[in-house]
Scaffold this motif. Structure first.
Motif, short mmCIF file in Angstrom:
data_model
loop_
_atom_site.label_atom_id
_atom_site.label_comp_id
_atom_site.label_asym_id
_atom_site.label_seq_id
_atom_site.Cartn_x
_atom_site.Cartn_y
_atom_site.Cartn_z
N ARG A 228 -17.17 7.22 1.93
CA ARG A 228 -15.97 8.24 1.87
C ARG A 228 -15.18 8.39 3.06
O ARG A 228 -14.00 8.44 3.22
N ASP B 25 -13.77 5.34 4.68
CA ASP B 25 -12.21 4.92 3.78
C ASP B 25 -11.45 6.08 4.45
O ASP B 25 -10.27 5.39 4.66
N GLN B 26 -11.78 7.29 4.57
CA GLN B 26 -10.78 8.10 5.31
C GLN B 26 -10.30 7.74 6.38
O GLN B 26 -9.28 7.94 6.69
N TRP B 27 -11.25 7.29 7.25
CA TRP B 27 -11.07 7.14 8.71
C TRP B 27 -10.08 5.92 8.79
O TRP B 27 -8.83 5.91 9.31
N VAL B 28 -10.28 5.04 7.82
CA VAL B 28 -9.33 3.42 7.70
C VAL B 28 -7.77 3.90 7.28
O VAL B 28 -6.87 3.75 8.03
N TYR B 29 -7.80 4.82 6.39
CA TYR B 29 -6.56 5.55 5.81
C TYR B 29 -6.00 6.02 6.95
O TYR B 29 -4.72 5.97 6.84
N GLU B 30 -6.57 7.12 7.53
CA GLU B 30 -5.98 7.90 8.56
C GLU B 30 -5.52 7.15 9.72
O GLU B 30 -4.40 7.80 10.46
N HIS B 31 -6.14 6.36 10.13
CA HIS B 31 -6.10 5.96 11.74
C HIS B 31 -5.39 4.53 11.52
O HIS B 31 -4.72 3.87 12.50
N HIS C 190 -3.50 10.18 16.86
CA HIS C 190 -2.36 9.92 16.26
C HIS C 190 -0.82 10.00 16.93
O HIS C 190 -0.03 9.13 16.61
N TYR D 30 -0.11 1.34 10.20
CA TYR D 30 0.17 -0.14 10.07
C TYR D 30 1.29 -0.29 8.96
O TYR D 30 1.19 0.21 7.94
N ILE E 118 -4.01 2.47 8.29
CA ILE E 118 -3.09 2.61 6.98
C ILE E 118 -1.81 3.41 7.34
O ILE E 118 -0.93 2.95 7.08
N ALA E 119 -2.20 4.55 7.85
CA ALA E 119 -1.07 5.45 8.01
C ALA E 119 -0.06 4.94 9.13
O ALA E 119 1.21 5.51 9.34
#
Length: 134
Positions: free
Chosen positions: A95, A98-104, A65, A109, A106-107
């Motif tokens: 799940r 999805d969490q990995w995609v959101y945190e790494h 991050h 991009y 989407i957060a």
């Protein structure tokens, strides 16, 4: 040599393909950015160095991050990596994936120019093809 005209034609075709597809980033410098080692510059200084070198692309061996935040707003395209340690969990659990995609992704991009997500950072050295491994 009879193959020379065929090779020349193939090479000219390749150059034409590049010219007509808008592939203008041929001279963009790309860097692999790893953080394992001694006496490494801080993440902030590392990003400054990349900018000073006019790097256009960077491959990260993880999806840290701090690094992704430092790359925010920069003109550097980023490839992030799902590390080997994360693969089995993500592959087995939607799940968690999805969490990995959101945190790494989407957060960060689109302010961080994430272009690729790579899976795995090293070839496995165990299993039936490696009988001498632990």
């Amino acid at each position: 040599n009879k193959k020379f005209p065929q090779m020349a034609l193939a090479f000219i075709s390749f150059l034409s393909l590049i010219a007509f597809t808008g592939a203008t980033e041929l001279n963009t410098i790309g860097i692999n950015y790893g953080r394992l080692g001694n006496n490494l510059p801080s993440p902030a200084r590392s990003i400054e160095i990349l900018q000073d070198m006019n790097v256009g692309r960077v491959k990260l061996y993880d999806a840290d991050h701090e690094i992704l935040n430092l790359l925010s707003g920069k003109k550097i395209e980023v490839a992030i990596t799902v590390t080997n340690d994360e693969i089995s969990g993500i592959a087995a659990n939607q799940r968690l994936a999805d969490q990995w995609v959101y945190e790494h992704i989407i957060a960060h991009y689109p302010t961080t120019k994430i272009r690729f997500v790579l899976v795995g950072d090293d070839l496995p050295k165990h299993g039936p093809r490696y009988p001498n491994s632990a």
